[in-house]
Design an enzyme around this catalytic site. Structure first.
Site, PDB file in Angstrom:
ATOM      1  N   ASN A 117       4.665  -7.594   6.423  1.00 57.44           N
ATOM      2  CA  ASN A 117       5.586  -6.976   7.397  1.00 57.44           C
ATOM      3  C   ASN A 117       4.958  -5.819   8.172  1.00 57.44           C
ATOM      4  OD1 ASN A 117       5.500  -5.493   4.966  1.00 57.44           O
ATOM      5  ND2 ASN A 117       7.377  -4.419   5.486  1.00 57.44           N
ATOM      6  N   GLU A 118       3.628  -5.723   8.163  1.00 57.59           N
ATOM      7  CA  GLU A 118       2.942  -4.589   8.799  1.00 57.59           C
ATOM      8  C   GLU A 118       3.468  -4.300  10.203  1.00 57.59           C
ATOM      9  OE1 GLU A 118       1.547  -6.657   6.806  1.00 57.59           O
ATOM     10  OE2 GLU A 118       0.128  -5.615   5.512  1.00 57.59           O
TER      11      GLU A 118
ATOM     12  N   GLY B 272       1.072  -5.173   1.258  1.00 62.15           N
ATOM     13  CA  GLY B 272       0.004  -5.224   0.258  1.00 62.15           C
ATOM     14  C   GLY B 272       0.447  -5.921  -1.027  1.00 62.15           C
TER      15      GLY B 272
ATOM     16  N   LEU C 104       0.844  -1.197   0.000  1.00 60.97           N
ATOM     17  CA  LEU C 104       0.000   0.000   0.000  1.00 60.97           C
ATOM     18  C   LEU C 104       0.875   1.242   0.000  1.00 60.97           C
ATOM     19  CD1 LEU C 104      -2.896  -0.840   2.473  1.00 60.97           C
ATOM     20  CD2 LEU C 104      -2.584  -1.488   0.085  1.00 60.97           C
TER      21      LEU C 104
HETATM   22  N1  CO8 Z   1       4.524   3.663  -0.189  1.00 60.13           N
HETATM   23  C1  CO8 Z   1       4.961   4.873  -0.578  1.00 60.13           C
HETATM   24  N2  CO8 Z   1       6.218   5.120  -1.013  1.00 60.13           N
HETATM   25  C2  CO8 Z   1       7.071   4.078  -1.032  1.00 60.13           C
HETATM   26  C3  CO8 Z   1       6.696   2.787  -0.609  1.00 60.13           C
HETATM   27  C4  CO8 Z   1       5.347   2.590  -0.171  1.00 60.13           C
HETATM   28  N3  CO8 Z   1       4.893   1.400   0.233  1.00 60.13           N
HETATM   29  N4  CO8 Z   1       7.763   1.987  -0.724  1.00 60.13           N
HETATM   30  C5  CO8 Z   1       8.769   2.735  -1.199  1.00 60.13           C
HETATM   31  N5  CO8 Z   1       8.370   4.008  -1.387  1.00 60.13           N
HETATM   32  C6  CO8 Z   1       9.140   5.137  -1.926  1.00 60.13           C
HETATM   33  C7  CO8 Z   1      10.382   5.412  -1.114  1.00 60.13           C
HETATM   34  O1  CO8 Z   1      10.100   6.249  -0.018  1.00 60.13           O
HETATM   35  C8  CO8 Z   1      11.258   6.085  -2.148  1.00 60.13           C
HETATM   36  O2  CO8 Z   1      10.791   7.401  -2.315  1.00 60.13           O
HETATM   37  P1  CO8 Z   1      11.823   8.606  -2.688  1.00 60.13           P
HETATM   38  O3  CO8 Z   1      12.401   8.214  -4.023  1.00 60.13           O
HETATM   39  O4  CO8 Z   1      10.960   9.811  -2.733  1.00 60.13           O
HETATM   40  O5  CO8 Z   1      12.860   8.633  -1.587  1.00 60.13           O
HETATM   41  C9  CO8 Z   1      10.900   5.339  -3.439  1.00 60.13           C
HETATM   42  O6  CO8 Z   1       9.631   4.751  -3.209  1.00 60.13           O
HETATM   43  C10 CO8 Z   1      11.882   4.238  -3.780  1.00 60.13           C
HETATM   44  O7  CO8 Z   1      12.047   3.405  -2.639  1.00 60.13           O
HETATM   45  P2  CO8 Z   1      13.453   2.758  -2.249  1.00 60.13           P
HETATM   46  O8  CO8 Z   1      14.542   3.729  -2.483  1.00 60.13           O
HETATM   47  O9  CO8 Z   1      13.322   2.191  -0.871  1.00 60.13           O
HETATM   48  O10 CO8 Z   1      13.547   1.592  -3.357  1.00 60.13           O
HETATM   49  P3  CO8 Z   1      14.368   0.233  -3.260  1.00 60.13           P
HETATM   50  O11 CO8 Z   1      14.346  -0.320  -4.642  1.00 60.13           O
HETATM   51  O12 CO8 Z   1      15.667   0.409  -2.572  1.00 60.13           O
HETATM   52  O13 CO8 Z   1      13.476  -0.711  -2.303  1.00 60.13           O
HETATM   53  C11 CO8 Z   1      11.421  -1.643  -1.518  1.00 60.13           C
HETATM   54  C12 CO8 Z   1      12.191  -1.092  -2.715  1.00 60.13           C
HETATM   55  C13 CO8 Z   1      12.050  -2.966  -1.069  1.00 60.13           C
HETATM   56  C14 CO8 Z   1       9.980  -1.911  -1.975  1.00 60.13           C
HETATM   57  C15 CO8 Z   1      11.468  -0.630  -0.356  1.00 60.13           C
HETATM   58  O14 CO8 Z   1      11.092   0.640  -0.864  1.00 60.13           O
HETATM   59  C16 CO8 Z   1      10.559  -0.938   0.792  1.00 60.13           C
HETATM   60  O15 CO8 Z   1      10.850  -1.802   1.593  1.00 60.13           O
HETATM   61  N6  CO8 Z   1       9.425  -0.204   0.875  1.00 60.13           N
HETATM   62  C17 CO8 Z   1       8.494  -0.306   1.966  1.00 60.13           C
HETATM   63  C18 CO8 Z   1       7.581  -1.440   1.752  1.00 60.13           C
HETATM   64  C19 CO8 Z   1       6.609  -1.589   2.871  1.00 60.13           C
HETATM   65  O16 CO8 Z   1       6.965  -1.780   4.012  1.00 60.13           O
HETATM   66  N7  CO8 Z   1       5.302  -1.501   2.540  1.00 60.13           N
HETATM   67  C20 CO8 Z   1       4.277  -1.634   3.499  1.00 60.13           C
HETATM   68  C21 CO8 Z   1       3.121  -0.752   3.149  1.00 60.13           C
HETATM   69  S1  CO8 Z   1       1.759  -0.998   4.265  1.00 60.13           S
HETATM   70  C22 CO8 Z   1       0.763  -2.163   3.522  1.00 60.13           C
HETATM   71  O17 CO8 Z   1       0.927  -2.520   2.385  1.00 60.13           O
HETATM   72  C23 CO8 Z   1      -0.367  -2.778   4.291  1.00 60.13           C
HETATM   73  C24 CO8 Z   1      -0.950  -1.871   5.285  1.00 60.13           C
HETATM   74  C25 CO8 Z   1      -2.194  -2.474   5.908  1.00 60.13           C
HETATM   75  C26 CO8 Z   1      -2.985  -1.385   6.667  1.00 60.13           C
HETATM   76  C27 CO8 Z   1      -3.050  -1.612   8.092  1.00 60.13           C
HETATM   77  C28 CO8 Z   1      -3.940  -0.622   8.842  1.00 60.13           C
HETATM   78  C29 CO8 Z   1      -3.262   0.733   9.180  1.00 60.13           C
END
Ligand code: CO8
Length: 300
Positions: free
Chosen positions: A175-176, A151, A106
């Site tokens: 990983n929430e 997500g 998400l």
């Molecule tokens: N949402 C928004 N922006 C994101 C997200 C995300 N999920 N993931 C990454 N970004 C952004 C980063 O902040 C970065 O932005 P900027 O360029 O402006 O600095 C850009 O995308 C690129 O990210 P990275 O530099 O980290 O890219 P990498 O290729 O090094 O890594 C990954 C990619 C592995 C995907 C890494 O970005 C990561 O681990 N992201 C976080 C993933 C995560 O933890 N997602 C969980 C989201 S929550 C969810 O899905 C369920 C919630 C359920 C709701 C519960 C009730 C509240």
């Protein structure tokens, strides 16, 4: 949000309520050759349907990380609906056009500092996507060609079969807990239905992201293949699943998934309220902001 002439998703007959596709239209002359390929693309997702094989390829193409924003989720649901309503389509392979990332889950920015109205719209779109995908009558195969947290993992878990590129740098999981948030009950149910209660309980509490080989061992993904063989394998698996009569497979799928789908349908509004009250807490907002800062710092 809907294209002209298309009913809003919430007003349509849910896929999981349909026993099978409608019969061919009597207006269509028999024996007419079908166009072999039809594609439609929007900002975030590219879809190509091969009408001869009945298989669609859906590619996420939302840079930088295929995060599931409101716009992405809306396009995703509309694309699934279009395919679901196309008699020529029997199966869909879901993959990513972004190197090394399947989906980052998400879009966290949709959950930070926004209005109640926005949270409501966003969460309804998350629910809609899951109801459509988990309840799809089509065969759904996830070709996971990159990391797939939260997500993103839910999308893969909602498919009938998961094949992942055998790269230990790619990880997948719900990983929430690591973000200080809690996976909703229907994320958890979907996870439990794939890996079983014990594995899900431990993995959810620890907010584990499992590298591909470990994910395979846990049954979170069904197969690992070298990256260059991923699409070939996905096509072979799809052909195997499509060799069965649709109605028998669809009714079996409904039997396996209906209880979990019905649970969200019955508690949809309550689930939205819970999400809003949880996400709008200052402590949760702080956790999400810190997590986003951590992602940015890690980069620099
Ligand atoms: N949402 C928004 N922006 C994101 C997200 C995300 N999920 N993931 C990454 N970004 C952004 C980063 O902040 C970065 O932005 P900027 O360029 O402006 O600095 C850009 O995308 C690129 O990210 P990275 O530099 O980290 O890219 P990498 O290729 O090094 O890594 C990954 C990619 C592995 C995907 C890494 O970005 C990561 O681990 N992201 C976080 C993933 C995560 O933890 N997602 C969980 C989201 S929550 C969810 O899905 C369920 C919630 C359920 C709701 C519960 C009730 C509240």
């Amino acid at each position: 949000l809907c294209p002209p002439g298309v009913l809003p998703l919430c007003c349509r007959l849910p896929a999981w309520d349909r026993a099978s596709r409608p019969p061919p239209s009597p207006l269509q002359p028999p024996g007419l050759p079908l166009a072999p390929c039809r594609s439609f693309s929007n900002n975030k997702i590219q879809v190509e349907l091969n009408e001869s094989s009945g298989v669609a390829m859906m590619k996420f193409k939302s840079l930088p990380v295929n995060s599931l924003s409101l716009e992405f989720l809306t396009e995703f649901s509309i694309s699934l609906e279009k395919l679901e309503n196309n008699r020529a389509c029997r199966g869909v392979i879901i993959t990513s056009a972004v190197p090394k990332i399947f989906s980052s889950g998400l879009d966290i920015t949709e959950m930070c500092g926004k209005s109640m109205e926005h949270y409501t719209e966003f969460w309804r779109a998350v629910q809609e996507m899951w109801l459509r995908l988990y309840g799809s009558n089509m065969v759904t195969v996830a070709a996971v060609n990159g990391s797939s947290p939260a997500g993103g993992c839910l999308v893969a878990l909602s498919c009938d079969y998961r094949i992942m590129a055998e790269n230990p740098k790619f990880s997948i999981g719900l990983n929430e807990a690591q973000l200080g948030i809690v996976a909703p009950f229907w994320f958890k149910d979907t996870f439990v239905n794939v890996v079983g209660h014990r594995v899900a309980e431990r993995s959810l509490q620890l907010g584990s992201l499992h590298p591909a080989p470990e994910a395979h061992k846990l049954g979170l993904v069904d197969e690992l293949v070298p990256e260059e063989k991923l699409m070939e394998k996905a096509a072979a698996v799809m052909a195997q699943w499509l060799a069965l009569p649709d109605h028998a497979r669809q009714l079996t799928k409904t039997m396996m998934r209906k209880a979990v789908l019905d649970r969200l349908v019955a508690h949809r509004e309550e689930d939205i309220k819970n999400f809003i009250s949880f996400v709008s807490k200052e402590s949760i907002q702080k956790s999400l902001r810190m997590y986003m800062e951590m992602l940015k710092k890690r980069k620099s």
